[in-house]
Design a protein around this motif. Structure first.
Motif, PDB file in Angstrom:
ATOM      1  N   LYS A  87       0.830  -1.208   0.000  1.00  0.00           N
ATOM      2  CA  LYS A  87       0.000   0.000   0.000  1.00  0.00           C
ATOM      3  C   LYS A  87       0.865   1.258   0.000  1.00  0.00           C
ATOM      4  CE  LYS A  87      -3.835  -2.219   2.403  1.00  0.00           C
ATOM      5  NZ  LYS A  87      -4.630  -2.292   3.623  1.00  0.00           N
ATOM      6  N   VAL A  88       1.960   1.215   0.737  1.00  0.00           N
ATOM      7  CA  VAL A  88       2.870   2.361   0.787  1.00  0.00           C
ATOM      8  C   VAL A  88       3.486   2.613  -0.583  1.00  0.00           C
ATOM      9  CG1 VAL A  88       5.076   3.194   1.729  1.00  0.00           C
ATOM     10  CG2 VAL A  88       3.381   2.146   3.231  1.00  0.00           C
ATOM     11  N   VAL A  89       3.997   1.572  -1.217  1.00  0.00           N
ATOM     12  CA  VAL A  89       4.622   1.723  -2.537  1.00  0.00           C
ATOM     13  C   VAL A  89       3.605   2.220  -3.558  1.00  0.00           C
ATOM     14  CG1 VAL A  89       5.706   0.461  -4.443  1.00  0.00           C
ATOM     15  CG2 VAL A  89       6.450   0.063  -2.097  1.00  0.00           C
ATOM     16  N   ARG A  90       2.397   1.709  -3.516  1.00  0.00           N
ATOM     17  CA  ARG A  90       1.352   2.158  -4.451  1.00  0.00           C
ATOM     18  C   ARG A  90       1.074   3.654  -4.276  1.00  0.00           C
ATOM     19  NH1 ARG A  90      -3.409  -0.756  -6.785  1.00  0.00           N
ATOM     20  NH2 ARG A  90      -4.603   0.904  -7.737  1.00  0.00           N
ATOM     21  N   LYS A  91       0.950   4.099  -3.029  1.00  0.00           N
ATOM     22  CA  LYS A  91       0.670   5.510  -2.770  1.00  0.00           C
ATOM     23  C   LYS A  91       1.838   6.389  -3.217  1.00  0.00           C
ATOM     24  CE  LYS A  91      -1.669   8.382   0.478  1.00  0.00           C
ATOM     25  NZ  LYS A  91      -2.463   8.402   1.679  1.00  0.00           N
TER      26      LYS A  91
END
Length: 106
Positions: free
Chosen positions: A91-95
Protein backbone atom coordinates in the motif's frame (compact mmCIF):
# COMPACT_ATOMS: atom_id res chain seq x y z
CA UNK A 1 0.35 13.79 3.24
CA UNK A 2 0.23 10.66 5.33
CA UNK A 3 1.63 7.61 3.60
CA UNK A 4 -0.01 5.02 5.85
CA UNK A 5 -3.58 5.60 6.97
CA UNK A 6 -5.68 3.38 9.17
CA UNK A 7 -9.46 3.57 9.52
CA UNK A 8 -9.11 4.26 13.24
CA UNK A 9 -6.21 5.30 15.46
CA UNK A 10 -3.90 2.45 16.40
CA UNK A 11 -4.13 1.05 19.91
CA UNK A 12 -1.12 0.95 22.24
CA UNK A 13 -0.37 -2.41 23.77
CA UNK A 14 2.29 -4.62 25.27
CA UNK A 15 3.36 -7.67 23.28
CA UNK A 16 3.38 -10.86 25.38
CA UNK A 17 3.97 -13.76 22.98
CA UNK A 18 3.38 -15.15 19.50
CA UNK A 19 2.14 -18.68 18.89
CA UNK A 20 0.76 -20.84 16.09
CA UNK A 21 2.37 -18.38 13.64
CA UNK A 22 -0.71 -16.14 13.24
CA UNK A 23 -1.63 -15.39 16.87
CA UNK A 24 -0.16 -12.99 19.42
CA UNK A 25 -1.21 -12.25 22.97
CA UNK A 26 -1.09 -8.55 23.75
CA UNK A 27 -2.23 -6.43 26.68
CA UNK A 28 -4.17 -3.29 25.79
CA UNK A 29 -2.60 -0.39 27.65
CA UNK A 30 -5.82 1.56 28.18
CA UNK A 31 -7.83 -1.30 29.72
CA UNK A 32 -5.16 -3.80 30.82
CA UNK A 33 -7.17 -6.46 28.94
CA UNK A 34 -5.27 -9.33 27.31
CA UNK A 35 -6.40 -9.93 23.71
CA UNK A 36 -5.44 -12.29 20.92
CA UNK A 37 -4.31 -10.42 17.81
CA UNK A 38 -3.88 -11.66 14.25
CA UNK A 39 -0.27 -11.62 12.99
CA UNK A 40 -0.32 -11.06 9.23
CA UNK A 41 3.28 -12.16 8.75
CA UNK A 42 4.48 -15.70 8.09
CA UNK A 43 8.13 -14.87 8.81
CA UNK A 44 9.91 -15.90 11.98
CA UNK A 45 10.20 -12.30 13.28
CA UNK A 46 12.89 -13.64 15.62
CA UNK A 47 14.65 -10.31 16.05
CA UNK A 48 11.38 -8.48 16.83
CA UNK A 49 9.53 -10.77 19.21
CA UNK A 50 10.74 -9.59 22.58
CA UNK A 51 8.20 -10.08 25.39
CA UNK A 52 7.01 -6.98 27.23
CA UNK A 53 7.74 -4.55 24.38
CA UNK A 54 5.32 -1.91 23.16
CA UNK A 55 3.18 -2.76 20.19
CA UNK A 56 0.55 -1.12 18.00
CA UNK A 57 -2.73 -2.86 17.20
CA UNK A 58 -5.61 -2.11 14.87
CA UNK A 59 -9.19 -2.97 15.76
CA UNK A 60 -11.71 -4.30 13.25
CA UNK A 61 -15.45 -3.69 13.36
CA UNK A 62 -16.07 -6.66 11.04
CA UNK A 63 -18.19 -9.22 12.94
CA UNK A 64 -17.14 -11.93 10.43
CA UNK A 65 -13.52 -11.82 11.59
CA UNK A 66 -12.33 -14.48 14.01
CA UNK A 67 -10.02 -12.00 15.75
CA UNK A 68 -10.99 -8.40 16.47
CA UNK A 69 -7.39 -7.12 16.65
CA UNK A 70 -4.39 -7.19 14.32
CA UNK A 71 -0.77 -6.67 15.31
CA UNK A 72 0.56 -3.81 13.18
CA UNK A 73 3.96 -2.92 14.67
CA UNK A 74 6.44 -3.78 17.43
CA UNK A 75 8.80 -1.35 19.11
CA UNK A 76 12.52 -1.89 18.70
CA UNK A 77 15.07 -1.49 21.52
CA UNK A 78 16.12 1.84 19.94
CA UNK A 79 12.55 3.18 20.24
CA UNK A 80 11.38 2.99 16.63
CA UNK A 81 8.63 0.71 15.38
CA UNK A 82 8.90 -2.19 12.92
CA UNK A 83 5.89 -2.94 10.73
CA UNK A 84 4.54 -6.45 11.13
CA UNK A 85 1.58 -6.44 8.72
CA UNK A 86 2.95 -7.58 5.34
CA UNK A 87 0.06 -5.97 3.43
CA UNK A 88 1.19 -2.45 4.42
CA UNK A 89 4.39 -2.15 2.29
CA UNK A 90 2.46 -2.76 -0.94
CA UNK A 91 0.00 0.00 0.00
CA UNK A 92 2.87 2.36 0.79
CA UNK A 93 4.62 1.72 -2.54
CA UNK A 94 1.35 2.16 -4.45
CA UNK A 95 0.67 5.51 -2.77
CA UNK A 96 4.23 6.70 -3.37
CA UNK A 97 3.98 5.71 -7.04
CA UNK A 98 0.52 7.18 -7.66
CA UNK A 99 1.46 10.49 -6.02
CA UNK A 100 4.86 10.64 -7.78
CA UNK A 101 6.68 11.02 -4.47
CA UNK A 102 9.86 9.27 -5.61
CA UNK A 103 11.74 11.30 -8.22
CA UNK A 104 13.05 8.46 -10.38
CA UNK A 105 9.52 6.95 -10.62
CA UNK A 106 8.10 10.10 -12.21
Amino acid sequence: MRIIEFNKPLINGIFIRRYKRFFADCVLMDSNETVVAHVANTGSLKSCLNPQINCLLSESENPERKLKFSLEALQTPSGGFVGINTAIPNKVVRKLFENKLIDHWK
